[in-house]
Each structure stands twice: as structure tokens, then as C-alpha cells.
Design an enzyme around this catalytic site. Structure first.
Site, PDB file in Angstrom:
ATOM      1  N   GLU A 177       0.825  -1.209   0.000  1.00 45.73           N
ATOM      2  CA  GLU A 177       0.000   0.000   0.000  1.00 45.73           C
ATOM      3  C   GLU A 177       0.860   1.259   0.000  1.00 45.73           C
ATOM      4  O   GLU A 177       0.540   2.246  -0.673  1.00 45.73           O
ATOM      5  CB  GLU A 177      -0.941  -0.010   1.208  1.00 45.73           C
ATOM      6  CG  GLU A 177      -2.097  -0.984   1.074  1.00 45.73           C
ATOM      7  CD  GLU A 177      -3.017  -0.669  -0.093  1.00 45.73           C
ATOM      8  OE1 GLU A 177      -3.085   0.502  -0.506  1.00 45.73           O
ATOM      9  OE2 GLU A 177      -3.654  -1.604  -0.612  1.00 45.73           O
ATOM     10  N   THR A 209       1.873   5.463  -7.533  1.00 43.12           N
ATOM     11  CA  THR A 209       2.693   4.617  -8.389  1.00 43.12           C
ATOM     12  C   THR A 209       1.835   3.475  -8.929  1.00 43.12           C
ATOM     13  O   THR A 209       0.946   2.996  -8.237  1.00 43.12           O
ATOM     14  CB  THR A 209       3.901   4.054  -7.608  1.00 43.12           C
ATOM     15  OG1 THR A 209       4.540   5.116  -6.892  1.00 43.12           O
ATOM     16  CG2 THR A 209       4.917   3.435  -8.542  1.00 43.12           C
ATOM     17  N   LEU A 266      11.242   5.213  -7.612  1.00 42.34           N
ATOM     18  CA  LEU A 266       9.810   5.119  -7.300  1.00 42.34           C
ATOM     19  C   LEU A 266       9.196   6.486  -6.999  1.00 42.34           C
ATOM     20  O   LEU A 266       7.982   6.620  -6.988  1.00 42.34           O
ATOM     21  CB  LEU A 266       9.586   4.187  -6.102  1.00 42.34           C
ATOM     22  CG  LEU A 266       9.746   2.692  -6.371  1.00 42.34           C
ATOM     23  CD1 LEU A 266       9.674   1.901  -5.078  1.00 42.34           C
ATOM     24  CD2 LEU A 266       8.671   2.205  -7.343  1.00 42.34           C
ATOM     25  N   TYR A 291      -6.388   6.787   4.245  1.00 41.72           N
ATOM     26  CA  TYR A 291      -6.608   5.752   3.239  1.00 41.72           C
ATOM     27  C   TYR A 291      -5.823   4.485   3.564  1.00 41.72           C
ATOM     28  O   TYR A 291      -6.357   3.370   3.540  1.00 41.72           O
ATOM     29  CB  TYR A 291      -6.227   6.231   1.834  1.00 41.72           C
ATOM     30  CG  TYR A 291      -6.032   5.048   0.915  1.00 41.72           C
ATOM     31  CD1 TYR A 291      -7.127   4.335   0.435  1.00 41.72           C
ATOM     32  CD2 TYR A 291      -4.746   4.565   0.626  1.00 41.72           C
ATOM     33  CE1 TYR A 291      -6.964   3.196  -0.333  1.00 41.72           C
ATOM     34  CE2 TYR A 291      -4.578   3.424  -0.144  1.00 41.72           C
ATOM     35  CZ  TYR A 291      -5.692   2.748  -0.614  1.00 41.72           C
ATOM     36  OH  TYR A 291      -5.526   1.602  -1.347  1.00 41.72           O
ATOM     37  N   ASP A 331      -9.455   4.560  -2.964  1.00 38.11           N
ATOM     38  CA  ASP A 331      -8.251   4.973  -3.675  1.00 38.11           C
ATOM     39  C   ASP A 331      -8.646   5.617  -5.001  1.00 38.11           C
ATOM     40  O   ASP A 331      -9.826   5.897  -5.241  1.00 38.11           O
ATOM     41  CB  ASP A 331      -7.308   3.780  -3.876  1.00 38.11           C
ATOM     42  CG  ASP A 331      -7.826   2.778  -4.910  1.00 38.11           C
ATOM     43  OD1 ASP A 331      -9.003   2.874  -5.328  1.00 38.11           O
ATOM     44  OD2 ASP A 331      -7.037   1.896  -5.311  1.00 38.11           O
ATOM     45  N   CYS A 340     -13.687  -0.412 -15.316  1.00 41.12           N
ATOM     46  CA  CYS A 340     -14.121   0.989 -15.218  1.00 41.12           C
ATOM     47  C   CYS A 340     -12.901   1.888 -15.358  1.00 41.12           C
ATOM     48  O   CYS A 340     -12.568   2.685 -14.484  1.00 41.12           O
ATOM     49  CB  CYS A 340     -14.836   1.216 -13.886  1.00 41.12           C
ATOM     50  SG  CYS A 340     -15.798   2.747 -13.810  1.00 41.12           S
ATOM     51  N   CYS A 370     -25.162   1.805 -12.232  1.00 44.07           N
ATOM     52  CA  CYS A 370     -24.370   2.961 -12.653  1.00 44.07           C
ATOM     53  C   CYS A 370     -25.245   4.043 -13.273  1.00 44.07           C
ATOM     54  O   CYS A 370     -25.791   3.873 -14.380  1.00 44.07           O
ATOM     55  CB  CYS A 370     -23.295   2.515 -13.644  1.00 44.07           C
ATOM     56  SG  CYS A 370     -22.191   3.849 -14.151  1.00 44.07           S
ATOM     57  N   THR A 375       6.379  16.458  -9.260  1.00 46.07           N
ATOM     58  CA  THR A 375       4.972  16.700  -8.953  1.00 46.07           C
ATOM     59  C   THR A 375       4.573  18.151  -9.160  1.00 46.07           C
ATOM     60  O   THR A 375       3.539  18.438  -9.771  1.00 46.07           O
ATOM     61  CB  THR A 375       4.678  16.296  -7.493  1.00 46.07           C
ATOM     62  OG1 THR A 375       5.123  14.956  -7.279  1.00 46.07           O
ATOM     63  CG2 THR A 375       3.190  16.390  -7.214  1.00 46.07           C
TER      64      THR A 375
END
Length: 337
Positions: free
Chosen positions: A41, A47, A84, A124, A142, A194, A210, A296
Site C-alpha cells: 500500500e 505509483t 519510485l 486511506y 483509492d 471501469c 451505474c 509533482t
């Protein structure tokens, strides 16, 4: 019922992932390893699964349990993490391992409330570990689940503006039993059916629920926020090369970008003209080109200076394994070589 349809689909189509105990094994009594769940996690934050899978297995080879990871030097963990990105995750990973190994007897807490007190574990991640590792009823949301819920509810706003509504929808549908399998089923649904583009509604086990599909707008969701221009920063790095290919490096400050990792010496990074930076040692430095890398919050352009160096001055050291360097520095070395 939404959750039962999804679980039936997950039982038949679950992805085979190295950190996962699949539904058949789970039904036969196999239990997830909290260490593997936690490690995956943390690695999966920002990533992709494709990128993480080989790196996860490499981590397990070096540090098969939380005690081994806690005992490892931070520099080794940072080196294994190279490439990473989001390097604070690696520092928090090591800090969390030390707390679990040294203060909790090597046992991960099994509730969100306790998990969230550990370094690097936010809401999370605490929910995901509690559900997947311990089968606690927890609302796991997520990026994939965000997208699924936006389409299920036909939410015509950017995800960041609809977080409360998304979580409420996810909470309403989370079952009391098999919460971990349910969460992983939603993740798999978002990853393979999805999808961000061209969702395959014909294969979706919950298509009848949906609202976006009913309205014919599934391809238009999620609504993307307006993009902000990414600033451009400039800098200079010095690539000192030894005859055997080793590179002259420094240990970056513990806090800040690439904190605690080996990096190339150079100056500050700033918008506009690259700030002047004195070379780390006297040598015949020449300009080899520029290395560019998007991070970022900004795009980085580094002027690469290179020279042949015989000895490392005080405060610097040689790095032979270039894979332990952050990606932007590996790009600079490639240009200099």
C-alpha cells in the site's frame, strides 16, 4: 445488491498480485501478511501496479519481514526505493518499521485508529490495511474507487471537489463481511473495467447500478479540473566520473526533495536562470548538455557539467550503483557519460 455482485465478480476475476491472498486461498483459510499488505500500500501510493510489482519483490528479497526492514540502514532503504519517487514514503516506511519492530513486538495494529498513529500511514492506508490484512469493516477509497463511485453516482464535478460525496457513496456500499475482498474488488474493477478511458460497461458486474451509464455519460466522467501551468526550475549539477564509472555524489539533507538520498552535487533549483554553483572540486569541467525531469509540482531543467575525477573530496563519496540515484540524477549521469 451492489456488494454481492461485485464480490461474485471478484471471486472469478481477481488479479494475481504478489502481495495479495486471492479469494480462493482466502476461502480456504489463508490469511494475508500485514507486512506485505502495508508495504504494497505504501509503494502503490502515486505509483502504478506495473511499476511496483518488481520493486515489491526486490524489497521482500532484501527485507522479508518488518524486523529485517527496521534493522536496515536508512541509506539502503532509500537506495532500493530510487526511481519510485515521492521519497518521503521511503523515510516513513523505515520509521514505521522501526516503531512496529521495536515498540510493538513486530505486530501491526489491526484497527484504523491504531494504524493511523504510525509514521506514514494516513486515513486511506489505515483503512486499506485494516480491511485487507485484518478484514475489518473499513471504507477504502483509492484513485480507482474514486472513479468508480463518480460514475456510479454520476457526479459531474472534479474528484477533489466531490470527496465527501464519494466517501459517503463508498461507505453506503461497504459490506460488513469480506470488506477486504470488497475493497480489492473495487480496485480491480477500476483498473481493468471501469478504466479512466473507454470503460468496458458490457463487462461491468455492477453496470445496472451505474447512473452515469444510464445517462450515457460514463466516458465524460470523472470531470477533469482545469490544469494549472507547471512552473519550470533550472539548476546545475556536477557529474564527476571515476575511471571505473563510479560517480561523485553527496548525501542530500534529510528534509526536502530526495531527502537523505545520494545525489549529485550542484546548486539550488530556481525559476528563471540557473543559479550559479561552484564545482565540488577543481577539475576540467565541461558542459555536457541538459537533463530534464518532471516532478509533482514543477518541471526541472539541469545543466550538466562533467569531468574526470580521481579522488573524492571530504564530504563527498563515490556511488558505483547508479540505480540507487533518483531518476533525475541518473538522467544527468547518462548525458555526462
Amino acid at each position: 445488491m451492489f456488494s454481492s455482485r461485485l464480490l461474485d465478480w471478484y471471486d472469478a476475476h481477481a488479479r494475481d498480485l504478489p502481495w495479495r491472498v486471492g479469494p480462493k486461498a482466502r476461502a480456504a483459510g489463508a490469511q494475508p501478511d500485514p507486512y506485505r499488505v502495508w508495504l504494497s500500500e505504501v509503494m502503490l501510493q502515486q505509483t502504478t501496479v506495473a511499476t511496483v510489482t518488481p520493486r515489491f519483490e526486490a524489497f521482500l528479497t532484501r527485507w522479508p519481514d518488518v524486523a529485517a526492514l527496521a534493522a536496515a540502514p536508512l541509506e539502503d532503504v532509500l537506495g532500493e526505493w530510487a526511481g519510485l519517487g515521492y521519497y518521503a514514503r521511503a523515510r516513513n516506511l523505515h520509521a514505521c518499521a522501526k516503531v512496529v519492530a521495536d515498540e510493538l513486538g513486530g505486530v501491526f495494529p489491526d484497527t484504523e485508529e491504531w494504524l493511523i498513529t504510525l509514521p506514514g500511514i494516513g486515513p486511506y492506508t489505515a483503512a486499506a490495511i485494516a480491511a485487507i490484512a485484518f478484514d475489518r469493516t473499513a471504507v477504502v477509497v483509492d484513485g480507482n474507487i474514486d472513479r468508480v463511485m463518480v460514475r456510479i453516482e454520476n457526479i459531474a464535478r472534479p474528484i477533489r471537489e466531490a470527496k465527501a460525496e464519494i466517501r459517503a457513496s463508498a461507505a453506503e456500499r461497504t459490506p460488513d463481511q469480506r470488506a477486504g475482498d470488497y475493497a480489492q474488488g473495487l480496485m480491480d474493477l477500476g483498473a481493468g473495467v471501469c478504466r479512466p478511458r473507454n470503460p468496458d460497461c458490457l463487462l461491468c458486474p455492477v453496470a445496472e447500478f451505474c447512473e452515469a451509464r444510464a445517462a450515457g455519460v460514463q466516458d465524460e466522467l470523472p470531470v477533469k479540473p482545469a490544469k494549472k501551468a507547471r512552473p519550470v526550475r533550472h539548476g546545475v549539477v556536477y557529474v564527476g566520473l571515476r575511471e571505473d564509472g563510479a560517480v561523485l555524489t553527496e548525501r542530500r539533507a534529510a528534509k526536502g526533495l530526495f531527502g537523505g538520498m545520494a545525489g549529485l552535487p550542484g546548486g539550488a533549483w530556481a525559476e528563471g536562470e540557473a543559479p550559479k554553483a561552484a564545482p565540488p572540486v577543481k577539475a576540467r569541467w565541461r558542459e555536457a548538455g541538459t537533463a530534464e525531469h518532471t516532478l509533482t509540482h514543477f518541471h526541472l531543467i539541469l545543466t550538466v557539467m562533467t569531468a574526470k575525477i580521481k579522488e573524492a573530496p571530504e564530504g563527498l563519496f563515490w556511488t558505483a550503483d547508479l540505480e540507487t540515484l533518483p531518476t533525475v540524477f541518473r538522467k544527468a549521469v547518462k548525458i555526462a557519460a
